[in-house]
Design a protein around this motif. Structure first.
Motif, PDB file in Angstrom:
ATOM      1  N   ALA A 148       3.409  43.655 -29.324  1.00  0.00           N
ATOM      2  CA  ALA A 148       3.816  44.816 -29.891  1.00  0.00           C
ATOM      3  C   ALA A 148       3.335  45.391 -31.138  1.00  0.00           C
ATOM      4  CB  ALA A 148       5.532  44.900 -30.033  1.00  0.00           C
ATOM      5  N   GLY A 149       3.017  44.541 -31.965  1.00  0.00           N
ATOM      6  CA  GLY A 149       2.482  45.002 -33.303  1.00  0.00           C
ATOM      7  C   GLY A 149       0.925  45.413 -33.074  1.00  0.00           C
ATOM      8  N   LEU A 150       0.228  44.762 -32.398  1.00  0.00           N
ATOM      9  CA  LEU A 150      -1.170  45.064 -32.222  1.00  0.00           C
ATOM     10  C   LEU A 150      -1.238  46.252 -31.218  1.00  0.00           C
ATOM     11  CD1 LEU A 150      -2.826  41.499 -31.309  1.00  0.00           C
ATOM     12  CD2 LEU A 150      -3.302  43.077 -33.278  1.00  0.00           C
ATOM     13  N   THR A 151      -0.364  46.455 -30.339  1.00  0.00           N
ATOM     14  CA  THR A 151      -0.419  47.837 -29.538  1.00  0.00           C
ATOM     15  C   THR A 151      -0.094  48.956 -30.273  1.00  0.00           C
ATOM     16  OG1 THR A 151       0.495  46.781 -27.479  1.00  0.00           O
ATOM     17  CG2 THR A 151       0.958  48.982 -27.613  1.00  0.00           C
ATOM     18  N   ALA A 152       0.597  48.733 -31.372  1.00  0.00           N
ATOM     19  CA  ALA A 152       0.872  49.974 -32.151  1.00  0.00           C
ATOM     20  C   ALA A 152      -0.278  50.329 -33.194  1.00  0.00           C
ATOM     21  CB  ALA A 152       2.140  49.577 -33.238  1.00  0.00           C
ATOM     22  N   VAL A 153      -1.124  49.048 -33.414  1.00  0.00           N
ATOM     23  CA  VAL A 153      -2.342  49.224 -34.499  1.00  0.00           C
ATOM     24  C   VAL A 153      -3.423  49.924 -33.525  1.00  0.00           C
ATOM     25  CG1 VAL A 153      -4.114  48.165 -35.477  1.00  0.00           C
ATOM     26  CG2 VAL A 153      -1.824  47.567 -35.969  1.00  0.00           C
ATOM     27  N   VAL A 154      -3.493  49.546 -32.246  1.00  0.00           N
ATOM     28  CA  VAL A 154      -4.680  49.865 -31.315  1.00  0.00           C
ATOM     29  C   VAL A 154      -4.290  51.377 -31.054  1.00  0.00           C
ATOM     30  CG1 VAL A 154      -5.393  49.781 -29.101  1.00  0.00           C
ATOM     31  CG2 VAL A 154      -5.110  47.627 -30.430  1.00  0.00           C
ATOM     32  N   ARG A 155      -3.107  51.670 -30.841  1.00  0.00           N
ATOM     33  CA  ARG A 155      -2.814  52.966 -30.585  1.00  0.00           C
ATOM     34  C   ARG A 155      -3.040  53.973 -31.639  1.00  0.00           C
ATOM     35  NH1 ARG A 155       1.118  57.054 -30.894  1.00  0.00           N
ATOM     36  NH2 ARG A 155       1.637  58.084 -29.078  1.00  0.00           N
ATOM     37  N   GLY A 178      -4.775  49.678 -24.809  1.00  0.00           N
ATOM     38  CA  GLY A 178      -3.647  48.730 -24.786  1.00  0.00           C
ATOM     39  C   GLY A 178      -3.899  47.352 -24.187  1.00  0.00           C
ATOM     40  N   GLY A 179      -4.993  47.320 -23.359  1.00  0.00           N
ATOM     41  CA  GLY A 179      -5.142  46.042 -22.526  1.00  0.00           C
ATOM     42  C   GLY A 179      -5.986  44.859 -23.824  1.00  0.00           C
TER      43      GLY A 179
END
Length: 170
Positions: free
Chosen positions: A25-32, A59-60
């Motif tokens: 969830a944290g990495l998804t927010a950063v990548v987004r 996201g992947g």
């Protein structure tokens, strides 16, 4: 020793799941955020694209990176989980296939590969996993019993059914 049915095993599994979920969830927010900043987005500019507004890509990458971080944590904290069951070659195979999928996903997001090329990149990852010696050899039947698949349809020394199941799994 971790045993099935052991409360400690269940709590360990739950804590790994929660760790992996939070990291993802944290990495998804950063990548987004990075995708929006760098304009790595999928715009609804073709009839087959149904989303109403541009969607950030990548996201992947967050998913695979969280899986790799979780695997790393397990290897550091409880390496005994892997030693009796998974050889170093198999771990390197999983790592190589994961990094291959990460690279292929990023390149697809940047260059919009055709569906055939996307499928080919997944097939390469499957072959990497199989070459490392990881096969699906049994399926547990929820109604009881185990189906042994390692003897079905051997093609070029590899269990063909395992290749099909690995393709469906990935």
């Amino acid at each position: 020793t971790i045993r099935v049915g052991n409360f400690g095993c269940m709590m360990w599994s739950l804590s790994i799941f929660v760790f992996s979920f939070l990291v993802c969830a944290g990495l998804t927010a950063v990548v987004r955020r990075l995708a929006l900043r760098w304009q790595v987005i999928d715009s609804p500019d073709q009839p087959r694209k149904q989303h109403p507004a541009p969607v950030p890509l990548g996201g992947g990458a967050a998913l695979i990176l969280s899986w790799l971080l979780t695997l790393g944590l397990i290897l550091i904290v409880k390496p005994e989980i892997f030693t009796p069951h998974i050889s170093t070659v198999k771990l390197w195979g999983l790592l190589a296939a994961s990094l291959w999928l990460l690279a292929a996903g990023v390149l697809d997001d940047l260059h919009h590969w055709s569906p055939g090329f996307q499928s080919l990149s997944v097939l390469v990852a499957i072959l990497i996993v199989l070459a490392s010696g990881i096969y699906i050899t049994t399926l547990t039947n929820p109604a009881g019993g185990v189906w042994h698949l390692d003897w079905y349809w051997r093609v070029a020394g590899l269990p063909f059914l395992s290749l099909v199941l690995a393709s469906l799994w990935l």
